[in-house]
Design an enzyme around this catalytic site. Structure first.
Site, PDB file in Angstrom:
ATOM      1  N   GLN A 100       0.838  -1.210   0.000  1.00 25.67           N
ATOM      2  CA  GLN A 100       0.000   0.000   0.000  1.00 25.67           C
ATOM      3  C   GLN A 100       0.870   1.256   0.000  1.00 25.67           C
ATOM      4  OE1 GLN A 100      -2.402  -0.085   3.613  1.00 25.67           O
ATOM      5  NE2 GLN A 100      -0.621   0.057   4.973  1.00 25.67           N
ATOM      6  N   HIS A 129       0.847  -4.652   2.877  1.00 24.00           N
ATOM      7  CA  HIS A 129      -0.507  -4.835   3.423  1.00 24.00           C
ATOM      8  C   HIS A 129      -0.680  -6.303   3.783  1.00 24.00           C
ATOM      9  CE1 HIS A 129      -5.187  -4.246   3.033  1.00 24.00           C
ATOM     10  NE2 HIS A 129      -4.867  -5.092   3.956  1.00 24.00           N
ATOM     11  N   PHE A 159      -2.580  -5.180  13.305  1.00 21.96           N
ATOM     12  CA  PHE A 159      -2.623  -5.342  11.844  1.00 21.96           C
ATOM     13  C   PHE A 159      -2.027  -6.701  11.464  1.00 21.96           C
ATOM     14  CE2 PHE A 159      -0.936  -3.166   7.666  1.00 21.96           C
ATOM     15  CZ  PHE A 159      -1.976  -3.717   6.942  1.00 21.96           C
ATOM     16  N   HIS A 171      -4.298  -9.524  12.453  1.00 24.04           N
ATOM     17  CA  HIS A 171      -5.426  -9.639  11.526  1.00 24.04           C
ATOM     18  C   HIS A 171      -4.986 -10.347  10.234  1.00 24.04           C
ATOM     19  CE1 HIS A 171      -8.958  -8.406   9.145  1.00 24.04           C
ATOM     20  NE2 HIS A 171      -8.074  -8.184   8.191  1.00 24.04           N
ATOM     21  N   GLU A 172      -3.850  -9.931   9.691  1.00 22.53           N
ATOM     22  CA  GLU A 172      -3.382 -10.522   8.431  1.00 22.53           C
ATOM     23  C   GLU A 172      -3.034 -11.996   8.609  1.00 22.53           C
ATOM     24  OE1 GLU A 172      -3.383  -9.043   5.330  1.00 22.53           O
ATOM     25  OE2 GLU A 172      -4.522  -7.509   6.391  1.00 22.53           O
ATOM     26  N   LYS A 230      -6.522 -13.931   9.210  1.00 24.91           N
ATOM     27  CA  LYS A 230      -7.387 -13.998   8.028  1.00 24.91           C
ATOM     28  C   LYS A 230      -6.712 -14.718   6.855  1.00 24.91           C
ATOM     29  CE  LYS A 230     -10.170 -11.060   4.956  1.00 24.91           C
ATOM     30  NZ  LYS A 230     -10.728  -9.706   4.758  1.00 24.91           N
ATOM     31  N   HIS A 231      -5.448 -14.421   6.612  1.00 23.31           N
ATOM     32  CA  HIS A 231      -4.781 -14.943   5.407  1.00 23.31           C
ATOM     33  C   HIS A 231      -3.699 -15.979   5.721  1.00 23.31           C
ATOM     34  CE1 HIS A 231      -6.807 -11.937   2.910  1.00 23.31           C
ATOM     35  NE2 HIS A 231      -6.467 -11.026   3.808  1.00 23.31           N
TER      36      HIS A 231
HETATM   37  P1  5GP Z   1     -11.690  -4.790  -0.294  1.00 21.78           P
HETATM   38  O1  5GP Z   1     -13.090  -5.285  -0.293  1.00 21.78           O
HETATM   39  O2  5GP Z   1     -11.468  -3.542   0.499  1.00 21.78           O
HETATM   40  O3  5GP Z   1     -11.025  -4.789  -1.639  1.00 21.78           O
HETATM   41  O4  5GP Z   1     -10.878  -5.894   0.505  1.00 21.78           O
HETATM   42  C1  5GP Z   1     -11.066  -6.138   1.855  1.00 21.78           C
HETATM   43  C2  5GP Z   1     -10.208  -7.270   2.268  1.00 21.78           C
HETATM   44  O5  5GP Z   1     -10.649  -8.490   1.675  1.00 21.78           O
HETATM   45  C3  5GP Z   1      -8.752  -7.185   1.848  1.00 21.78           C
HETATM   46  O6  5GP Z   1      -8.000  -6.375   2.679  1.00 21.78           O
HETATM   47  C4  5GP Z   1      -8.334  -8.634   1.929  1.00 21.78           C
HETATM   48  O7  5GP Z   1      -8.158  -9.025   3.261  1.00 21.78           O
HETATM   49  C5  5GP Z   1      -9.545  -9.308   1.357  1.00 21.78           C
HETATM   50  N1  5GP Z   1      -9.455  -9.423  -0.097  1.00 21.78           N
HETATM   51  C6  5GP Z   1     -10.007  -8.584  -1.027  1.00 21.78           C
HETATM   52  N2  5GP Z   1      -9.760  -9.027  -2.273  1.00 21.78           N
HETATM   53  C7  5GP Z   1      -9.031 -10.157  -2.141  1.00 21.78           C
HETATM   54  C8  5GP Z   1      -8.494 -11.083  -3.081  1.00 21.78           C
HETATM   55  O8  5GP Z   1      -8.631 -10.957  -4.301  1.00 21.78           O
HETATM   56  N3  5GP Z   1      -7.808 -12.140  -2.563  1.00 21.78           N
HETATM   57  C9  5GP Z   1      -7.661 -12.315  -1.234  1.00 21.78           C
HETATM   58  N4  5GP Z   1      -6.968 -13.388  -0.823  1.00 21.78           N
HETATM   59  N5  5GP Z   1      -8.158 -11.476  -0.330  1.00 21.78           N
HETATM   60  C10 5GP Z   1      -8.839 -10.407  -0.766  1.00 21.78           C
HETATM   61  P1  5GP Z   2      -8.130  -6.478   5.270  1.00 19.47           P
HETATM   62  O1  5GP Z   2      -8.638  -5.327   4.493  1.00 19.47           O
HETATM   63  O2  5GP Z   2      -6.733  -6.924   5.016  1.00 19.47           O
HETATM   64  O3  5GP Z   2      -9.088  -7.571   5.539  1.00 19.47           O
HETATM   65  O4  5GP Z   2      -8.097  -5.809   6.693  1.00 19.47           O
HETATM   66  C1  5GP Z   2      -7.287  -4.798   7.058  1.00 19.47           C
HETATM   67  C2  5GP Z   2      -7.572  -4.614   8.524  1.00 19.47           C
HETATM   68  O5  5GP Z   2      -6.375  -4.212   9.126  1.00 19.47           O
HETATM   69  C3  5GP Z   2      -8.609  -3.576   8.797  1.00 19.47           C
HETATM   70  O6  5GP Z   2      -9.358  -3.962   9.915  1.00 19.47           O
HETATM   71  C4  5GP Z   2      -7.804  -2.358   9.102  1.00 19.47           C
HETATM   72  O7  5GP Z   2      -8.415  -1.498  10.031  1.00 19.47           O
HETATM   73  C5  5GP Z   2      -6.560  -2.958   9.723  1.00 19.47           C
HETATM   74  N1  5GP Z   2      -5.374  -2.166   9.437  1.00 19.47           N
HETATM   75  C6  5GP Z   2      -4.518  -1.749  10.363  1.00 19.47           C
HETATM   76  N2  5GP Z   2      -3.544  -1.020   9.797  1.00 19.47           N
HETATM   77  C7  5GP Z   2      -3.792  -0.983   8.469  1.00 19.47           C
HETATM   78  C8  5GP Z   2      -3.136  -0.373   7.377  1.00 19.47           C
HETATM   79  O8  5GP Z   2      -2.099   0.293   7.482  1.00 19.47           O
HETATM   80  N3  5GP Z   2      -3.692  -0.575   6.154  1.00 19.47           N
HETATM   81  C9  5GP Z   2      -4.811  -1.305   5.977  1.00 19.47           C
HETATM   82  N4  5GP Z   2      -5.283  -1.455   4.731  1.00 19.47           N
HETATM   83  N5  5GP Z   2      -5.475  -1.879   6.989  1.00 19.47           N
HETATM   84  C10 5GP Z   2      -4.969  -1.721   8.235  1.00 19.47           C
END
Ligand code: 5GP
Ligand code: 5GP
Length: 230
Positions: free
Chosen positions: A38, A65, A115, A118-119, A122-123
């Site tokens: 990011q 990210h 953060f 969470h990563e 989730k992943h």
């Molecule tokens: P957004 O809906 O904001 O694009 O994504 C929210 C979150 O869903 C991302 O931060 C990530 O954790 C997950 N995500 C969105 N798109 C993808 C994808 O194409 N592949 C994976 N593995 N995770 C995703």
């Molecule tokens: P994702 O979109 O990967 O599922 O979730 C991102 C989560 O991590 C959100 O709950 C967001 O508040 C938290 N987070 C903490 N720090 C960061 C950051 O620097 N960037 C992003 N994209 N998410 C962050």
């Protein structure tokens, strides 16, 4: 006899089928990773604003990210194993690099652990069949080192100066320097302009190297996008 055979067949089907289905849809199975970085300027200049981490304002560089297991059909597994919670003691040797390369910008300010947790949950838990928690974070840090996105862009005259650049020139410069086609995700600044937010690169299942993406995420940037300063 026929009835006995038929019921034996039925019983064996009932025993075998569920295991076949659970194996093919195992949430630990995946095809490749998205490695997502990011641009902090674009996280911070939106209507939502951001908060710098406890350690202070991060460098004006792309930050990690996440490293996201994905399927070739575009879907992805998530939150695969709640029996393996994030444990920062397994990555104590990486913390200095994590703070530098994987800084958190969400509010309220934190160390980054929320953060990373969470990563991981989730992943990261979805790639446990291939890499453990330490390897997961180490792999992402290595990829960040290897790719040097900002260097790829600035070398092509694309600087974080608030000016607009063509999406094509951004993509081409990354491909030229890194060797693989990136996916660019945009968001909107406080005035609604489309800007360079995240860059996706694809990584093979073992986490050892970049590959061409088997599938790209959805979404669209404008033809010209802003690259804000940070
Ligand atoms: P957004 O809906 O904001 O694009 O994504 C929210 C979150 O869903 C991302 O931060 C990530 O954790 C997950 N995500 C969105 N798109 C993808 C994808 O194409 N592949 C994976 N593995 N995770 C995703
Ligand atoms: P994702 O979109 O990967 O599922 O979730 C991102 C989560 O991590 C959100 O709950 C967001 O508040 C938290 N987070 C903490 N720090 C960061 C950051 O620097 N960037 C992003 N994209 N998410 C962050």
């Amino acid at each position: 006899m026929k009835i006995l055979l038929a019921s034996l067949c039925l019983i064996s089907l009932l025993v075998i089928l569920p295991s076949v289905f659970s194996a093919s849809s195992s949430s630990e199975d995946f095809d490749f990773f998205y490695f997502v970085q990011q641009w902090p300027g674009s996280y911070c200049d939106t209507q939502k604003k951001c908060c710098y981490p406890n350690s202070g304002k991060p460098a004006a560089d792309f930050g990690i990210h996440g490293l996201w297991p994905n399927y070739k059909d575009g879907t992805y597994p998530s939150s695969c194993d709640d029996s393996k919670p994030f444990d920062s003691s397994t990555i104590s040797d990486l913390l200095t690099s994590m703070k530098k390369s994987w800084p958190t910008l969400a509010c309220p300010s934190g160390s980054g652990e929320a953060f990373w947790e969470h990563e991981w949950e989730k992943h990261g838990t979805c790639s446990e069949s291939v890499i453990d928690q330490h390897e997961y974070f180490q792999t992402a840090l290595n990829l960040k080192q290897k790719t040097n996105l900002l260097g790829a862009l600035t070398k092509a005259g694309i600087n974080p100066d608030g000016k607009s650049y063509s999406l094509e020139s951004i993509r081409d410069s990354i491909k030229e320097s890194i060797g693989f086609t990136p996916w660019v995700e945009c968001n909107r600044d406080g005035s609604g302009n489309s800007q360079l937010y995240q860059v996706y690169l694809c990584v093979d299942r073992s986490g050892s190297g970049l590959i061409e993406c088997p599938v790209f995420p959805h979404g669209k940037c404008g033809a010209e996008i802003e690259f804000p300063s940070f």
